[in-house]
Design an enzyme around this catalytic site. Structure first.
Site, mmCIF file in Angstrom:
data_model
loop_
_atom_site.group_PDB
_atom_site.id
_atom_site.type_symbol
_atom_site.label_atom_id
_atom_site.label_comp_id
_atom_site.label_asym_id
_atom_site.label_seq_id
_atom_site.Cartn_x
_atom_site.Cartn_y
_atom_site.Cartn_z
ATOM 1 N N GLU A 26 0.896 -1.214 -0.022
ATOM 2 C CA GLU A 26 0.025 0.163 -0.120
ATOM 3 C C GLU A 26 0.676 1.363 0.086
ATOM 4 O OE1 GLU A 26 -1.727 1.728 3.367
ATOM 5 O OE2 GLU A 26 -1.295 -0.274 4.842
ATOM 6 N N LYS A 88 -5.308 10.828 0.863
ATOM 7 C CA LYS A 88 -5.435 9.513 1.160
ATOM 8 C C LYS A 88 -6.762 8.843 0.880
ATOM 9 C CE LYS A 88 -7.072 7.330 5.618
ATOM 10 N NZ LYS A 88 -7.619 7.499 6.884
ATOM 11 N N VAL A 108 -5.542 0.303 2.947
ATOM 12 C CA VAL A 108 -5.610 -1.183 2.812
ATOM 13 C C VAL A 108 -6.805 -1.364 1.659
ATOM 14 C CG1 VAL A 108 -6.479 -3.277 4.136
ATOM 15 C CG2 VAL A 108 -4.322 -1.762 4.995
ATOM 16 N N ASP A 140 -17.727 5.298 13.481
ATOM 17 C CA ASP A 140 -16.235 5.111 12.483
ATOM 18 C C ASP A 140 -15.663 3.785 12.712
ATOM 19 O OD1 ASP A 140 -13.878 5.814 11.290
ATOM 20 O OD2 ASP A 140 -13.207 7.263 12.861
ATOM 21 N N SER A 142 -13.568 1.423 9.803
ATOM 22 C CA SER A 142 -12.807 1.751 8.643
ATOM 23 C C SER A 142 -13.507 0.880 7.300
ATOM 24 C CB SER A 142 -11.314 1.265 8.785
ATOM 25 O OG SER A 142 -10.605 1.209 7.655
ATOM 26 N N ALA A 143 -13.403 1.444 6.285
ATOM 27 C CA ALA A 143 -13.697 0.648 4.985
ATOM 28 C C ALA A 143 -12.819 -0.687 4.787
ATOM 29 C CB ALA A 143 -13.695 1.669 3.668
ATOM 30 N N ASP A 144 -11.537 -0.477 5.323
ATOM 31 C CA ASP A 144 -10.959 -1.863 5.386
ATOM 32 C C ASP A 144 -11.510 -2.996 5.588
ATOM 33 O OD1 ASP A 144 -8.767 0.071 4.825
ATOM 34 O OD2 ASP A 144 -7.838 -0.201 6.616
ATOM 35 N N LYS A 161 -3.514 -1.488 15.561
ATOM 36 C CA LYS A 161 -3.173 -0.728 16.994
ATOM 37 C C LYS A 161 -4.230 -0.512 17.776
ATOM 38 C CE LYS A 161 0.380 1.783 14.832
ATOM 39 N NZ LYS A 161 0.286 2.313 13.344
HETATM 40 N N1 PSU Z 1 -3.167 1.686 10.570
HETATM 41 C C1 PSU Z 1 -1.903 1.657 10.809
HETATM 42 N N2 PSU Z 1 -0.963 2.265 9.867
HETATM 43 C C2 PSU Z 1 -1.617 2.785 8.577
HETATM 44 C C3 PSU Z 1 -2.918 2.896 8.686
HETATM 45 C C4 PSU Z 1 -3.756 2.225 9.516
HETATM 46 O O1 PSU Z 1 -1.229 1.282 11.817
HETATM 47 O O2 PSU Z 1 -0.568 3.193 8.022
HETATM 48 C C5 PSU Z 1 -3.398 3.240 7.385
HETATM 49 C C6 PSU Z 1 -3.609 2.298 6.453
HETATM 50 O O3 PSU Z 1 -3.652 2.678 5.033
HETATM 51 C C7 PSU Z 1 -5.330 1.713 6.498
HETATM 52 C C8 PSU Z 1 -5.677 3.180 6.755
HETATM 53 O O4 PSU Z 1 -5.500 1.057 5.819
HETATM 54 O O5 PSU Z 1 -4.734 3.984 7.677
HETATM 55 C C9 PSU Z 1 -7.246 3.146 7.481
HETATM 56 O O6 PSU Z 1 -7.636 4.255 7.709
HETATM 57 P P1 PSU Z 1 -9.282 4.541 8.114
HETATM 58 O O7 PSU Z 1 -9.024 4.196 9.457
HETATM 59 O O8 PSU Z 1 -9.550 6.093 8.046
HETATM 60 O O9 PSU Z 1 -9.983 3.645 7.152
HETATM 61 MN MN MN Z 2 -13.064 6.198 9.639
#
Ligand code: PSU
Ligand code: MN
Length: 305
Positions: A26, A88, A108, A140, A142-144, A161
């Site tokens: 990524e 992002k 991701v 909230d 994540s879309a992951d 984390k």
């Molecule tokens: N968590 C980490 N390191 C990262 C990310 C998440 O420990 O770099 C990044 C990754 O690219 C992950 C994104 O897909 O943040 C998730 O963001 P969000 O929570 O806004 O979906």
């Molecule tokens: Mn989010």
């Protein structure tokens, strides 16, 4: 394979056509996850680690509105220097970035999307996004996690984390039918530390078995992917008390400053690095390299059928 919006680098295209192992990487971790120039050094070292373990790296990003699978050194350098000025890009961002000919660092979720379009089955990163603490109010999530539920790519990470609610993240993955595998462990690793207090679904002890589980999932035509959680090597793990304190402080700062939406994760990550000095950055680099090696070995097994 190269459709109207996708550019697969020649080396990656040739490897895929010949059935040789390829590992996706990524780019949000480059532009939003680490400071320059460590981010660029790390991205190049990760690519080298993948080569050393017998696979071809394909770092993924959006550049000039093109979806890229496989970046040049100059493109990696550009994303690293640009840092947080690059968008992002998660799933909802891709259509506008492509239409506008813009640049984007892939999360991701979007790395999985583009990897799948290119025909890449496995992807290595540091940590995934998940269910944030307080999500029962903020929603909230994540879309992951949704992407893991719908795109058939194996994601190798070091867990997540504890800026996130790890228990709720596992519940969400269970609901969505995403297998969570622990590499050499029964316990979900928490990125900087090897333990979280939560159990994974299955402990797996070899790249061969990871490949076998992925193949079985494909043979069943499941639409989703799976998560491999690989603990940080013990010698690079952080002290739990130190990291917990930094995370608590980062969460309080985010709350006090009213940080929301897509800014939340990058804000928390940067704050944790700031509060722990270079220590957390060094751990972060080591665990990404460790994941790259495992993903490459697994990609080699996947290509042997
Ligand atoms: N968590 C980490 N390191 C990262 C990310 C998440 O420990 O770099 C990044 C990754 O690219 C992950 C994104 O897909 O943040 C998730 O963001 P969000 O929570 O806004 O979906
Ligand atoms: Mn989010």
């Amino acid at each position: 394979m190269n459709n109207r919006i996708l550019d697969v680098a020649p080396e990656v295209r040739e490897a895929l056509a010949a059935g040789r192992p390829v590992v996706a990487l990524e780019s949000t971790i480059i532009s939003h996850g680490m400071p320059y120039p460590k981010n660029v050094e790390t991205a190049l070292l990760v690519e080298q680690t993948i080569r050393d373990n017998g696979a071809v790296p394909a770092t993924i990003a959006v550049i000039g509105g093109r979806l890229k699978a496989g970046l040049s050194r100059d493109e990696i350098e550009y994303l690293g220097r640009a840092g947080r000025s690059v968008a992002k890009a998660s799933r909802r961002d891709l259509p506008a970035l492509v239409a506008r000919g813009a640049d984007g660092a892939t999360t991701v979720a979007t790395t999985m999307i583009i990897a799948h379009m290119a025909g890449i089955r496995i992807f290595a990163t540091g940590g995934i996004g998940g269910v944030h603490r307080g999500a029962e109010v903020t929603m909230d999530i994540s879309a992951d996690l949704e992407e893991l539920a719908q795109t058939p790519v194996m994601v190798v990470c070091a867990g997540a984390k504890s800026i996130l609610d790890l228990g709720l993240t596992l519940e969400y993955l269970e609901t969505k039918g995403v297998p969570v595998l622990g590499y050499g462990t029964e316990e979900l690793p928490a990125f900087y530390t090897r333990q979280s207090g939560f159990r994974v679904d299955y402990r797996v002890d070899s790249p061969e078995e990871l490949a076998a589980i992925y193949r079985a999932q494909r043979d069943m035509d499941y639409k989703g992917g799976m998560l491999v959680t690989n603990p940080i090597p013990a010698e690079y793990a952080m002290d739990k008390a130190v990291i917990d304190k930094a995370i608590d402080e980062a969460l309080r700062a985010a709350e006090a400053q009213g940080i929301r939406g897509k800014e939340t994760t990058p804000f928390l990550l940067a704050k944790v690095v700031e509060l722990t000095g270079g220590d957390s950055l060094e751990s972060n680099i080591r665990l990404v390299l460790n994941n790259a090696a495992l993903a490459a070995k697994t990609a080699v097994c996947l290509s042997q059928r």
